[in-house]
Motif scaffolding. Structure first.
Motif, PDB file in Angstrom:
ATOM      1  N   GLN A  15       0.848  -1.187   0.000  1.00 18.35           N
ATOM      2  CA  GLN A  15       0.000   0.000   0.000  1.00 18.35           C
ATOM      3  C   GLN A  15       0.876   1.226   0.000  1.00 18.35           C
ATOM      4  N   ILE A  16       0.377   2.286  -0.644  1.00 15.40           N
ATOM      5  CA  ILE A  16       1.139   3.523  -0.702  1.00 15.40           C
ATOM      6  C   ILE A  16       1.198   4.155   0.685  1.00 15.40           C
ATOM      7  N   ASP A  17       2.316   4.776   0.987  1.00 20.15           N
ATOM      8  CA  ASP A  17       2.478   5.447   2.279  1.00 20.15           C
ATOM      9  C   ASP A  17       1.519   6.633   2.338  1.00 20.15           C
ATOM     10  N   PRO A  18       0.578   6.674   3.304  1.00 20.83           N
ATOM     11  CA  PRO A  18      -0.396   7.776   3.317  1.00 20.83           C
ATOM     12  C   PRO A  18       0.222   9.129   3.620  1.00 20.83           C
ATOM     13  N   THR A  19       1.400   9.151   4.211  1.00 21.64           N
ATOM     14  CA  THR A  19       2.032  10.432   4.540  1.00 21.64           C
ATOM     15  C   THR A  19       2.820  10.999   3.377  1.00 21.64           C
ATOM     16  N   THR A  20       3.656  10.165   2.761  1.00 23.25           N
ATOM     17  CA  THR A  20       4.499  10.657   1.664  1.00 23.25           C
ATOM     18  C   THR A  20       3.865  10.482   0.301  1.00 23.25           C
ATOM     19  N   LYS A  21       2.952   9.522   0.160  1.00 23.71           N
ATOM     20  CA  LYS A  21       2.321   9.199  -1.122  1.00 23.71           C
ATOM     21  C   LYS A  21       3.339   8.790  -2.179  1.00 23.71           C
ATOM     22  N   LYS A  22       4.516   8.360  -1.736  1.00 23.81           N
ATOM     23  CA  LYS A  22       5.567   7.966  -2.678  1.00 23.81           C
ATOM     24  C   LYS A  22       6.099   6.570  -2.394  1.00 23.81           C
ATOM     25  N   ASN A  23       6.298   6.260  -1.121  1.00 26.20           N
ATOM     26  CA  ASN A  23       6.913   4.983  -0.753  1.00 26.20           C
ATOM     27  C   ASN A  23       5.847   3.908  -0.600  1.00 26.20           C
ATOM     28  N   TRP A  24       6.247   2.673  -0.858  1.00 26.08           N
ATOM     29  CA  TRP A  24       5.365   1.522  -0.699  1.00 26.08           C
ATOM     30  C   TRP A  24       5.593   0.898   0.673  1.00 26.08           C
ATOM     31  N   LEU A  25       4.501   0.507   1.307  1.00 26.71           N
ATOM     32  CA  LEU A  25       4.557  -0.182   2.595  1.00 26.71           C
ATOM     33  C   LEU A  25       4.029  -1.601   2.401  1.00 26.71           C
ATOM     34  N   SER A  26       4.817  -2.573   2.838  1.00 27.13           N
ATOM     35  CA  SER A  26       4.407  -3.968   2.696  1.00 27.13           C
ATOM     36  C   SER A  26       3.345  -4.289   3.743  1.00 27.13           C
ATOM     37  N   THR A  27       2.185  -4.797   3.285  1.00 24.42           N
ATOM     38  CA  THR A  27       1.100  -5.146   4.196  1.00 24.42           C
ATOM     39  C   THR A  27       0.964  -6.644   4.387  1.00 24.42           C
ATOM     40  N   SER A  28       1.792  -7.430   3.722  1.00 31.50           N
ATOM     41  CA  SER A  28       1.772  -8.890   3.909  1.00 31.50           C
ATOM     42  C   SER A  28       3.195  -9.369   4.144  1.00 31.50           C
ATOM     43  N   LYS A  29       3.329 -10.322   5.107  1.00 28.51           N
ATOM     44  CA  LYS A  29       4.655 -10.829   5.434  1.00 28.51           C
ATOM     45  C   LYS A  29       5.222 -11.709   4.331  1.00 28.51           C
ATOM     46  N   HIS A  30       4.319 -12.323   3.567  1.00 33.03           N
ATOM     47  CA  HIS A  30       4.739 -13.207   2.473  1.00 33.03           C
ATOM     48  C   HIS A  30       3.641 -13.181   1.419  1.00 33.03           C
ATOM     49  N   ALA A  31       3.817 -13.952   0.366  1.00 32.43           N
ATOM     50  CA  ALA A  31       2.824 -14.002  -0.706  1.00 32.43           C
ATOM     51  C   ALA A  31       1.527 -14.619  -0.177  1.00 32.43           C
ATOM     52  N   VAL A  32       0.399 -13.911  -0.417  1.00 30.34           N
ATOM     53  CA  VAL A  32      -0.901 -14.376   0.049  1.00 30.34           C
ATOM     54  C   VAL A  32      -1.838 -14.511  -1.156  1.00 30.34           C
ATOM     55  N   THR A  33      -3.012 -15.097  -0.920  1.00 27.18           N
ATOM     56  CA  THR A  33      -3.993 -15.312  -1.981  1.00 27.18           C
ATOM     57  C   THR A  33      -4.800 -14.039  -2.206  1.00 27.18           C
ATOM     58  N   VAL A  34      -4.879 -13.601  -3.472  1.00 26.25           N
ATOM     59  CA  VAL A  34      -5.676 -12.442  -3.882  1.00 26.25           C
ATOM     60  C   VAL A  34      -6.756 -12.955  -4.833  1.00 26.25           C
ATOM     61  N   SER A  35      -8.040 -12.676  -4.503  1.00 25.43           N
ATOM     62  CA  SER A  35      -9.149 -13.269  -5.250  1.00 25.43           C
ATOM     63  C   SER A  35     -10.112 -12.186  -5.715  1.00 25.43           C
ATOM     64  N   TYR A  36     -10.730 -12.457  -6.888  1.00 27.22           N
ATOM     65  CA  TYR A  36     -11.861 -11.672  -7.369  1.00 27.22           C
ATOM     66  C   TYR A  36     -13.149 -12.342  -6.870  1.00 27.22           C
ATOM     67  N   PHE A  37     -14.051 -11.538  -6.282  1.00 25.84           N
ATOM     68  CA  PHE A  37     -15.330 -12.040  -5.806  1.00 25.84           C
ATOM     69  C   PHE A  37     -16.453 -11.322  -6.559  1.00 25.84           C
ATOM     70  N   PHE A  38     -17.546 -12.051  -6.799  1.00 35.76           N
ATOM     71  CA  PHE A  38     -18.736 -11.472  -7.419  1.00 35.76           C
ATOM     72  C   PHE A  38     -19.898 -11.591  -6.448  1.00 35.76           C
ATOM     73  N   ASP A  39     -20.508 -10.437  -6.131  1.00 39.39           N
ATOM     74  CA  ASP A  39     -21.667 -10.387  -5.246  1.00 39.39           C
ATOM     75  C   ASP A  39     -22.914 -10.350  -6.115  1.00 39.39           C
ATOM     76  N   SER A  40     -23.631 -11.479  -6.186  1.00 41.26           N
ATOM     77  CA  SER A  40     -24.795 -11.572  -7.059  1.00 41.26           C
ATOM     78  C   SER A  40     -25.968 -10.738  -6.546  1.00 41.26           C
ATOM     79  N   THR A  41     -26.037 -10.483  -5.244  1.00 39.11           N
ATOM     80  CA  THR A  41     -27.158  -9.705  -4.707  1.00 39.11           C
ATOM     81  C   THR A  41     -27.029  -8.225  -5.074  1.00 39.11           C
ATOM     82  N   ARG A  42     -25.816  -7.703  -5.032  1.00 36.00           N
ATOM     83  CA  ARG A  42     -25.596  -6.291  -5.372  1.00 36.00           C
ATOM     84  C   ARG A  42     -25.002  -6.096  -6.756  1.00 36.00           C
TER      85      ARG A  42
END
Length: 370
Positions: A15-42
């Motif tokens: 995630q981008i650093d909210p203070t500098t808006k330039k540096n990246w901050l790691s939010t996961s300690k290692h590779a995690v699963t990233v998924s696309y979800f579809f909400d049929s109700t909305r």
């Protein structure tokens, strides 16, 4: 919840650093699963990633989002609702390309779904008295009297006026009216009958329009109920998101110190890991030295054993040497005694020899004398 994963991959999340808006901050300690979800109700698409029980990514795809490839293995997109920029680091370029294709596909699907919902909202949110009356009245009026201007919707006053006119036409005329010429009576009867037919046609059209309006009103009522349910669901979701945002804001108030502490902790961990690696190298060296020392110890033990044997032999030799020294001393003493005896014997012989020489000289003198 009606959400189903439709595509999944693994990546490192930033995630981008909210203070500098330039540096990246790691939010996961290692590779995690990233998924696309579809909400049929909305009818919405979301990108969700969980690390344990923590939602690292919860981003709803909108038509104005853009996924950008910044390198062969890194891509990013901005989420205006979350007020942040997400970045994903993949293990290979193929995974990044597949994720970008799915992003574009679901973005287009979100755009189409939004357009359909807007069209449906426009159709169902139109006022019933305006559009429905015009669509139902205009064709009927054209069929009834194509050469005349379109009539306005009837009012109670106009209905009463028409009834009054009809009553006046049916009521007995005064004497002045009966005294008129006979050529005026025929047009009046024809005009009143035409007006009555026209009013009956308009009344039938109004009844049909009323039935259509009633059906449209019932449909609108059902749609309003559905919209109220959806609105209640949206309000619940908005309230939940507001609570989540409040929690995140409370957490973000402590995140600066936590990030600095985390950075310091990471630096300390890196230093500790480096020191640990150096200690491990040193330990390996010490193990090698211990092995060498063990070899040296075995050699020392063998040498010590040999040394003990040599010492024992040395002691024996020392004993023998002492015995030999005693014997030598005894021999030396005996030799000295023998020398002294020889000296005394030589002295004795010298004395005897001198006596014999004197005797010889005396004999020689005697011989000369005789």
């Amino acid at each position: 919840m009606g959400e189903q994963p439709i595509f999944s991959t693994r990546a490192h999340i930033f995630q981008i650093d909210p203070t500098t808006k330039k540096n990246w901050l790691s939010t996961s300690k290692h590779a995690v699963t990233v998924s696309y979800f579809f909400d049929s109700t909305r009818n919405v698409y979301r990108i969700i990633s969980l690390e344990g029980a923590k939602a690292v990514i919860n981003s709803t795809i909108t038509p104005n989002m853009t996924f950008t490839k910044t390198s062969q293995k890194f891509g990013q997109w901005a989420d205006s609702r979350a007020n942040t920029v997400y970045g994903l680091g993949f293990s290979c370029e193929g995974h990044l390309s597949k994720f970008a294709e799915k992003f574009a596909e679901f973005k287009e699907a979100a755009r189409l779904a939004k357009e359909k919902s807007q069209e449906k909202a426009e159709l169902t949110s139109a006022p019933p008295q305006g559009g429905t009356v015009r669509r139902s009245v205009l064709p009927t009026s054209k069929k009834a009297s194509p050469s005349r201007p379109l009539p306005s919707p009837p009012t109670p006053e106009s209905m009463n006026g028409a009834e009054d006119e009809r009553a006046a036409a049916d009521s007995p005329q005064p004497a002045e009216a009966r005294a008129e010429p006979s050529h005026n009576a025929l047009p009046v009867s024809h005009s009143s009958s035409g007006i009555g037919q026209h009013l009956e046609v308009e009344l039938a059209a109004l009844k049909g329009n009323n039935a259509k309006l009633t059906a449209a009103l019932l449909e609108s009522t059902a749609n309003v109920k559905q919209w109220k349910q959806q609105l209640a669901a949206y309000q619940e979701e908005a309230e939940r998101l507001h609570k989540r945002v409040t929690e995140l804001e409370c957490v973000s108030g402590q995140s600066a110190a936590a990030r600095s502490a985390k950075t310091e902790l990471n630096r300390t961990i890196e230093e500790t890991e480096a020191a640990l690696k150096a200690k491990e190298d040193e330990l390996e060296c010490l193990k090698a030295e211990v092995q060498s020392a063990n070899r040296f110890q075995s050699q020392r033990d063998s040498l010590a054993h040999k040394l003990q044997e040599v010492e024992r032999r040395n002691e024996a030799l020392e004993v023998q040497l002492g015995e030999l020294e005693r014997r030598l001393n005894a021999n030396l003493r005996e030799r000295e005694v023998f020398r002294q005896s020889l000296r005394s014997l030589l002295q004795l012989l010298d004395g005897k020899i001198s006596e014999l020489s004197q005797l010889r000289d005396a004999l020689a003198k005697l011989l000369e004398c005789s």
